[in-house]
Design a protein around this motif. Structure first.
Motif, mmCIF file in Angstrom:
data_model
loop_
_atom_site.group_PDB
_atom_site.id
_atom_site.type_symbol
_atom_site.label_atom_id
_atom_site.label_comp_id
_atom_site.label_asym_id
_atom_site.label_seq_id
_atom_site.Cartn_x
_atom_site.Cartn_y
_atom_site.Cartn_z
ATOM 1 N N ILE A 1 -2.332 -12.032 0.650
ATOM 2 C CA ILE A 1 -1.311 -13.048 0.379
ATOM 3 C C ILE A 1 -0.833 -13.708 1.661
ATOM 4 O O ILE A 1 0.048 -14.544 1.639
ATOM 5 C CB ILE A 1 -0.099 -12.477 -0.412
ATOM 6 C CG1 ILE A 1 0.720 -11.501 0.432
ATOM 7 C CG2 ILE A 1 -0.570 -11.796 -1.700
ATOM 8 C CD1 ILE A 1 1.986 -11.009 -0.295
ATOM 9 N N ILE B 1 9.505 -6.574 0.126
ATOM 10 C CA ILE B 1 9.077 -5.909 -1.110
ATOM 11 C C ILE B 1 10.251 -5.574 -2.022
ATOM 12 O O ILE B 1 11.314 -5.179 -1.548
ATOM 13 C CB ILE B 1 8.338 -4.595 -0.751
ATOM 14 C CG1 ILE B 1 7.105 -4.919 0.092
ATOM 15 C CG2 ILE B 1 7.964 -3.803 -1.993
ATOM 16 C CD1 ILE B 1 6.312 -3.707 0.509
ATOM 17 N N MET C 1 6.121 -3.363 6.176
ATOM 18 C CA MET C 1 6.474 -3.502 4.774
ATOM 19 C C MET C 1 7.956 -3.130 4.653
ATOM 20 O O MET C 1 8.329 -1.995 4.979
ATOM 21 C CB MET C 1 5.649 -2.522 3.927
ATOM 22 C CG MET C 1 4.145 -2.672 4.059
ATOM 23 S SD MET C 1 3.597 -4.085 3.083
ATOM 24 C CE MET C 1 1.972 -4.376 3.802
ATOM 25 N N GLY D 1 -0.931 -7.284 1.152
ATOM 26 C CA GLY D 1 -0.341 -8.081 2.236
ATOM 27 C C GLY D 1 -1.364 -8.973 2.908
ATOM 28 O O GLY D 1 -1.109 -10.143 3.213
ATOM 29 N N ASN E 1 6.017 -8.022 5.145
ATOM 30 C CA ASN E 1 6.220 -8.372 3.739
ATOM 31 C C ASN E 1 7.567 -7.873 3.245
ATOM 32 O O ASN E 1 8.034 -6.821 3.669
ATOM 33 C CB ASN E 1 5.091 -7.786 2.882
ATOM 34 C CG ASN E 1 3.762 -8.449 3.171
ATOM 35 O OD1 ASN E 1 2.901 -7.876 3.832
ATOM 36 N ND2 ASN E 1 3.617 -9.671 2.712
ATOM 37 N N LEU F 1 -0.696 -1.455 -0.364
ATOM 38 C CA LEU F 1 0.233 -2.529 0.018
ATOM 39 C C LEU F 1 -0.348 -3.376 1.139
ATOM 40 O O LEU F 1 -0.204 -4.600 1.149
ATOM 41 C CB LEU F 1 1.576 -1.934 0.463
ATOM 42 C CG LEU F 1 2.409 -1.277 -0.635
ATOM 43 C CD1 LEU F 1 3.636 -0.600 -0.025
ATOM 44 C CD2 LEU F 1 2.850 -2.304 -1.683
ATOM 45 N N GLU F 2 -1.036 -2.736 2.085
ATOM 46 C CA GLU F 2 -1.604 -3.509 3.190
ATOM 47 C C GLU F 2 -2.730 -4.415 2.698
ATOM 48 O O GLU F 2 -2.903 -5.519 3.204
ATOM 49 C CB GLU F 2 -2.082 -2.577 4.315
ATOM 50 C CG GLU F 2 -0.893 -1.960 5.044
ATOM 51 C CD GLU F 2 -1.242 -1.190 6.308
ATOM 52 O OE1 GLU F 2 -0.321 -0.960 7.116
ATOM 53 O OE2 GLU F 2 -2.419 -0.798 6.481
ATOM 54 N N ILE G 1 0.327 3.011 1.025
ATOM 55 C CA ILE G 1 0.443 2.051 2.123
ATOM 56 C C ILE G 1 -0.841 1.220 2.226
ATOM 57 O O ILE G 1 -0.807 0.009 2.454
ATOM 58 C CB ILE G 1 0.739 2.774 3.461
ATOM 59 C CG1 ILE G 1 2.031 3.598 3.351
ATOM 60 C CG2 ILE G 1 0.833 1.773 4.605
ATOM 61 C CD1 ILE G 1 3.288 2.794 3.033
ATOM 62 N N THR H 1 5.086 0.649 9.108
ATOM 63 C CA THR H 1 4.327 -0.561 8.783
ATOM 64 C C THR H 1 5.269 -1.749 8.742
ATOM 65 O O THR H 1 6.475 -1.607 8.897
ATOM 66 C CB THR H 1 3.696 -0.466 7.379
ATOM 67 O OG1 THR H 1 4.753 -0.227 6.437
ATOM 68 C CG2 THR H 1 2.689 0.648 7.288
#
Lengths: 212, 212
Positions: free
Chosen positions: A210, B91, B114, A207, B89, A203-204, A200, B112
């Motif tokens: 971007i 994914i 995500m 994130g 986001n 991914l954060e 996570i 999150t």
């Protein structure tokens, strides 16, 4: 030029991480006689600066030829001498769900001195059997089996709610290294070298960068 | 104290990574009114120095009370404002083997922003079906489906030999972030933010530091 133990211990974790990555990138050239590579090419592939690459390799006593760069064979040999232990490591995978199986595949297929010697789970369908060629035991047998099989490294792939109980079992062994995928923080004694990986967090980070 | 876009973009990747980790550690206190935490406690849990924690939080305009530390609610709010994007986001998981499934579980169970909106594979037993509640498509349909489903982030969990072909498909999309578990180096254009994770590198680092 020899490298002694105390010197090795002084390499910072990030340097060791990069040395391992250089080796993985260079592996494709292994066996090809006399091939050279420039620091800026290695740098490019790893998103670091060429100065960083040269500094890292200088720490191993290696310097490149200005025109041709570094001899790949020499890099591979010296990196191996520096980071590998002669006997390799004996690894246990704790938690044989999807992640545990994926890790077993990755490690089993890799050309390294990392050997998976046991797996542990609580599911009766798994314990007592072989999984991907590796014997699987019950988690309650961790202290006994770690000792018997001389396991020095554990990879933790159990669900978050099981993590602390497993960590307590690990404290009853002579394990010295732990890779923790559980996203649960563990307070471990200093003689255990621990690394956490949390997907996570990765991914954060992506994130964030971007975000428009 | 407002934080503007250009400021955010200046946070280094390591800082963002730590902010995400602070939040995961603090989540257990969420909802508890008026709870404070000291920088040295956060530092201890993450194996960094208290100065590092204070510097990171200072970058977000937060400073602690010398006696009581930081108000947890305020930390969580400000970290969220800083690293989350409002919409979250979207994914795609590319490669639905053991690792892909493990990642789907981790992300799906996490609290999150995500969202896994699609999975991709080449196995006819998987494509056209739903896997863990997520529709699975053929890898050849990546360009079309990424566009249709507005996917902005991809997680690559395919075998090494398939990685480059998948990366070429991804180049035909508007994807902006990539988490690569394949251990294969990818040269991607700069507008794609890429992060690699290589389990062998983590194990070799641990192996180095436990060498006797």
């Amino acid at each position: 030029m020899g490298i002694n133990g105390s010197f090795k211990q002084k390499l910072p974790p990030r340097t060791v991480e990069r040395l391992s990555k250089y080796r993985r990138l260079l592996d494709r050239y292994a066996g090809a006689d006399g091939v050279h590579i420039h620091s800026h090419r290695l740098a490019e592939m790893l998103n670091v600066s060429p100065e960083q690459v040269r500094r890292d390799l200088m720490l191993l006593g290696l310097s490149g030829n200005q025109r041709r760069g570094y001899l790949v064979e020499a890099l591979l040999e010296r990196i191996g001498e520096t980071i590998d232990s002669e006997a390799g490591n004996r690894i246990a995978i704790v938690g044989v769900g999807n992640l545990g199986r994926a890790l077993m595949g990755f490690i089993g297929n890799s050309d390294t001195k990392m050997f998976i010697v046991a797996a542990f789970d609580i599911d009766p369908a798994k314990t007592g059997a072989e999984i991907m060629g590796v014997p699987c035991f019950h988690i309650r047998d961790i202290p006994e089996k770690f000792n018997e099989l001389k396991i020095d490294m554990a990879v933790l792939a159990v669900p978050p709610e099981a993590t602390r109980a497993v960590a307590e079992k690990l404290m009853q062994t002579a394990v010295r290294g732990l890779l923790n995928f559980s996203s649960v923080h563990l307070d471990l004694p200093n003689h255990i070298y621990k690394k956490d990986y949390d997907i996570i967090t990765s991914l954060e980070e992506i994130g964030f960068f971007i975000k428009s």
